[in-house]
Scaffold this motif. Structure first.
Motif, PDB file in Angstrom:
ATOM      1  N   ILE A   1       0.840  -1.204   0.000  1.00 38.56           N
ATOM      2  CA  ILE A   1       0.000   0.000   0.000  1.00 38.56           C
ATOM      3  C   ILE A   1       0.875   1.253   0.000  1.00 38.56           C
ATOM      4  O   ILE A   1       0.617   2.224  -0.741  1.00 38.56           O
ATOM      5  CB  ILE A   1      -0.946  -0.011   1.216  1.00 38.56           C
ATOM      6  N   TRP A   2       1.930   1.244   0.826  1.00 35.10           N
ATOM      7  CA  TRP A   2       2.800   2.416   0.938  1.00 35.10           C
ATOM      8  C   TRP A   2       3.518   2.697  -0.381  1.00 35.10           C
ATOM      9  O   TRP A   2       3.624   3.859  -0.813  1.00 35.10           O
ATOM     10  CB  TRP A   2       3.818   2.182   2.053  1.00 35.10           C
ATOM     11  N   LEU A   3       3.997   1.671  -1.042  1.00 36.32           N
ATOM     12  CA  LEU A   3       4.710   1.859  -2.310  1.00 36.32           C
ATOM     13  C   LEU A   3       3.765   2.303  -3.430  1.00 36.32           C
ATOM     14  O   LEU A   3       4.172   3.048  -4.328  1.00 36.32           O
ATOM     15  CB  LEU A   3       5.444   0.578  -2.689  1.00 36.32           C
ATOM     16  N   ILE A   4       2.520   1.842  -3.401  1.00 33.91           N
ATOM     17  CA  ILE A   4       1.544   2.337  -4.376  1.00 33.91           C
ATOM     18  C   ILE A   4       1.304   3.830  -4.156  1.00 33.91           C
ATOM     19  O   ILE A   4       1.218   4.615  -5.107  1.00 33.91           O
ATOM     20  CB  ILE A   4       0.229   1.542  -4.276  1.00 33.91           C
ATOM     21  N   ALA A   5       1.197   4.240  -2.875  1.00 27.65           N
ATOM     22  CA  ALA A   5       1.030   5.657  -2.568  1.00 27.65           C
ATOM     23  C   ALA A   5       2.250   6.458  -3.020  1.00 27.65           C
ATOM     24  O   ALA A   5       2.119   7.565  -3.550  1.00 27.65           O
ATOM     25  CB  ALA A   5       0.807   5.840  -1.065  1.00 27.65           C
ATOM     26  N   LEU A   6       3.445   5.887  -2.849  1.00 28.34           N
ATOM     27  CA  LEU A   6       4.669   6.555  -3.308  1.00 28.34           C
ATOM     28  C   LEU A   6       4.650   6.713  -4.823  1.00 28.34           C
ATOM     29  O   LEU A   6       4.987   7.780  -5.355  1.00 28.34           O
ATOM     30  CB  LEU A   6       5.888   5.748  -2.875  1.00 28.34           C
TER      31      LEU A   6
ATOM     32  N   LYS B   1       5.642  14.174   3.239  1.00 30.32           N
ATOM     33  CA  LYS B   1       5.335  14.334   4.661  1.00 30.32           C
ATOM     34  C   LYS B   1       4.305  13.297   5.115  1.00 30.32           C
ATOM     35  O   LYS B   1       4.374  12.812   6.253  1.00 30.32           O
ATOM     36  CB  LYS B   1       4.827  15.753   4.938  1.00 30.32           C
ATOM     37  N   TYR B   2       3.370  12.940   4.238  1.00 27.79           N
ATOM     38  CA  TYR B   2       2.419  11.879   4.582  1.00 27.79           C
ATOM     39  C   TYR B   2       3.118  10.522   4.567  1.00 27.79           C
ATOM     40  O   TYR B   2       2.930   9.704   5.471  1.00 27.79           O
ATOM     41  CB  TYR B   2       1.256  11.856   3.590  1.00 27.79           C
ATOM     42  N   LEU B   3       3.913  10.285   3.541  1.00 27.65           N
ATOM     43  CA  LEU B   3       4.581   9.000   3.397  1.00 27.65           C
ATOM     44  C   LEU B   3       5.587   8.768   4.513  1.00 27.65           C
ATOM     45  O   LEU B   3       5.702   7.667   5.055  1.00 27.65           O
ATOM     46  CB  LEU B   3       5.273   8.921   2.041  1.00 27.65           C
ATOM     47  N   GLY B   4       6.326   9.830   4.881  1.00 28.11           N
ATOM     48  CA  GLY B   4       7.317   9.697   5.943  1.00 28.11           C
ATOM     49  C   GLY B   4       6.680   9.374   7.276  1.00 28.11           C
ATOM     50  O   GLY B   4       7.146   8.486   8.011  1.00 28.11           O
ATOM     51  N   GLY B   5       5.589  10.074   7.600  1.00 26.78           N
ATOM     52  CA  GLY B   5       4.898   9.804   8.861  1.00 26.78           C
ATOM     53  C   GLY B   5       4.335   8.398   8.907  1.00 26.78           C
ATOM     54  O   GLY B   5       4.397   7.716   9.952  1.00 26.78           O
TER      55      GLY B   5
ATOM     56  N   ILE C   1       7.209   5.845   9.471  1.00 22.63           N
ATOM     57  CA  ILE C   1       7.643   5.840  10.870  1.00 22.63           C
ATOM     58  C   ILE C   1       6.639   5.084  11.738  1.00 22.63           C
ATOM     59  O   ILE C   1       7.002   4.274  12.600  1.00 22.63           O
ATOM     60  CB  ILE C   1       7.833   7.283  11.376  1.00 22.63           C
ATOM     61  N   GLY C   2       5.346   5.317  11.472  1.00 23.17           N
ATOM     62  CA  GLY C   2       4.311   4.608  12.223  1.00 23.17           C
ATOM     63  C   GLY C   2       4.350   3.111  11.986  1.00 23.17           C
ATOM     64  O   GLY C   2       4.170   2.315  12.921  1.00 23.17           O
ATOM     65  N   GLY C   3       4.592   2.708  10.731  1.00 23.88           N
ATOM     66  CA  GLY C   3       4.658   1.281  10.417  1.00 23.88           C
ATOM     67  C   GLY C   3       5.831   0.598  11.093  1.00 23.88           C
ATOM     68  O   GLY C   3       5.692  -0.506  11.639  1.00 23.88           O
ATOM     69  N   VAL C   4       6.994   1.248  11.081  1.00 22.50           N
ATOM     70  CA  VAL C   4       8.169   0.680  11.745  1.00 22.50           C
ATOM     71  C   VAL C   4       7.940   0.591  13.249  1.00 22.50           C
ATOM     72  O   VAL C   4       8.282  -0.415  13.888  1.00 22.50           O
ATOM     73  CB  VAL C   4       9.420   1.532  11.435  1.00 22.50           C
ATOM     74  N   ALA C   5       7.327   1.626  13.821  1.00 23.59           N
ATOM     75  CA  ALA C   5       7.045   1.611  15.260  1.00 23.59           C
ATOM     76  C   ALA C   5       6.091   0.474  15.621  1.00 23.59           C
ATOM     77  O   ALA C   5       6.250  -0.196  16.652  1.00 23.59           O
ATOM     78  CB  ALA C   5       6.449   2.958  15.680  1.00 23.59           C
ATOM     79  N   LEU C   6       5.090   0.237  14.749  1.00 24.84           N
ATOM     80  CA  LEU C   6       4.140  -0.850  14.998  1.00 24.84           C
ATOM     81  C   LEU C   6       4.837  -2.209  14.946  1.00 24.84           C
ATOM     82  O   LEU C   6       4.568  -3.089  15.777  1.00 24.84           O
ATOM     83  CB  LEU C   6       3.017  -0.795  13.958  1.00 24.84           C
TER      84      LEU C   6
END
Length: 399
Positions: free
Chosen positions: A183-188, A195-199, A202-207
């Motif tokens: 999903i993230w790479l499609i958004a990229l 700024k949306y992708l970076g946040g 970070i949230g995904g790695v934290a999870l």
């Protein structure tokens, strides 16, 4: 629909397809054939021991392949706008199934994870089946991001979060990571602001870190990945046996059917570690052939994405390529010790009907994009008269 078109080998429309579509079709069928061959070898000993029938898993896989090929050809022959138009209903349905797997008594457990529900004699793994529909819905959302209200954006981002959290709760960290990265790479690829992708990253790695911190078995897998030989008979056993299988293959391999590690040394050899059996029997040369197939699939997927002029179609092509090739590389990385041990099947190789159906439907989506990108020139949305069929076709993707 002509029933002959449901059977890939008898679809007489193939000769009129674009070159990329025909190449992808044959590449998929060759990949599937090799997968069945190695599954026959990898599953025979364990099927013979458990069911007194060495062909038990192979015969069941053939049934799933026939079902999956029908779905594959339906996908290939349906207009992509129709598939996009119903993708959200499949996301809702399978999301409901994902949470049903968490209900005691409904979810079917294996290896301390509740990932299946049984519909009669048929096991359903919704976290596998939802993958191609996540690609479709992500392409719909991010492909028209600038034209959507924040209400619609937040609604679908919330639904994607529910899917990821539901899969993580099963627990299934590997599939969670794969779906989240896709999903993230499609958004990229859609060009969303960094700024949306970076946040989100970070949230995904934290999870992921939080999940590893809470789940002891996940933490042990990471530690054993760093040095599997430190506990070769315990937490590092799977990886050690996989590395022994890969190393035993040498240059040309031990030969078809002659793997020693599949004889009850290597666990889960017909699903999560099937590449290790393949590498042992076909060696470095066979492994390079498989990587060449992946490279060809990725290259053709990129060509299809570059040729299509419609943004949603382009994102579908990119998403499918990431999903199939990315999952394959993650599986190979686990089997060779390059990544922590996870439970990802190798597309079209590993035993399992849900994985087979998801893989072939996803491949069918890429072929469909290839067909549409060459059959007719898609004009840009801006400036089209409202009564033009192109305008009606691609504006019917409202979320």
């Amino acid at each position: 629909m002509n029933l002959r078109r449901l059977i890939p080998l008898f679809d007489n429309t193939v000769s009129s397809w674009a070159l990329e579509a025909r190449l992808l079709r044959w590449l998929t069928l060759v990949w599937l054939f090799f997968g069945l061959v190695i599954l026959f070898s990898a599953s025979y000993p364990v099927a013979d021991a458990r069911h007194d029938d060495g062909l038990y898993y192979f015969k069941r896989q053939l049934v799933w392949v026939l079902v999956a090929l029908i779905l594959f050809n339906i996908t290939v022959n349906l207009p992509l706008r129709k598939l996009l138009g119903v993708s959200h209903w499949f996301v809702f349905l399978l999301l409901g199934f994902i949470f049903l797997t968490l209900v005691p008594g409904l979810g079917k457990k294996a290896f301390d994870a509740s990932r299946w529900i049984a519909l009669g004699p048929i096991p359903i793994q919704p976290s596998e089946l939802i993958k191609p529909f996540l690609v479709l819905q992500s392409a719909r959302l991010f492909g028209q991001w600038d034209r959507l209200s924040w209400h619609v954006r937040f609604t679908w981002l919330g639904i994607f979060c529910l899917v990821i959290l539901g899969i993580l709760a099963q627990p299934n960290l590997s599939t969670t990571a794969l779906c989240g990265m896709t999903i993230w790479l499609i958004a990229l690829a859609a060009g969303l602001p960094y700024k949306y992708l970076g946040g989100t990253a970070i949230g995904g790695v934290a999870l992921a870190v939080l999940s590893i911190s809470i789940k002891e078995y996940q933490r042990k897998r990471v530690m054993s990945f760093l040095n599997p030989w430190a506990d070769a008979t315990g937490d590092g056993y799977q990886l050690v046996q996989s590395l022994l299988a890969v190393a035993s293959g040498g240059t040309w391999g031990a030969g078809f059917g002659l793997s020693q590690q599949k004889l009850f040394y290597l666990p889960i050899q017909d699903t999560d570690f099937i590449f290790a059996v393949f590498a042992e029997e076909f060696g470095f040369v066979g492994s390079m052939v498989l990587l060449f197939i992946l490279a060809m699939f990725a290259t053709l997927g990129l060509i299809v994405a570059l040729k299509t002029t419609h943004p949603i179609n382009r994102l579908v092509a990119i998403g499918v390529t990431i999903l199939i090739v990315g999952q394959s590389l993650l599986h190979i990385g686990v089997a060779t010790g390059a990544l922590p041990t996870t439970g990802l099947p190798l597309p079209m190789f590993s035993y399992g009907g849900n994985s087979m159906m998801a893989s072939l439907v996803a491949a069918g989506l890429l072929i469909r994009v290839a067909r549409e990108s060459s059959e007719a020139e898609v004009l840009p949305l801006r400036g089209l008269p409202k009564n033009r069929p192109e305008h009606r076709q691609y504006n019917k993707t409202k979320l």
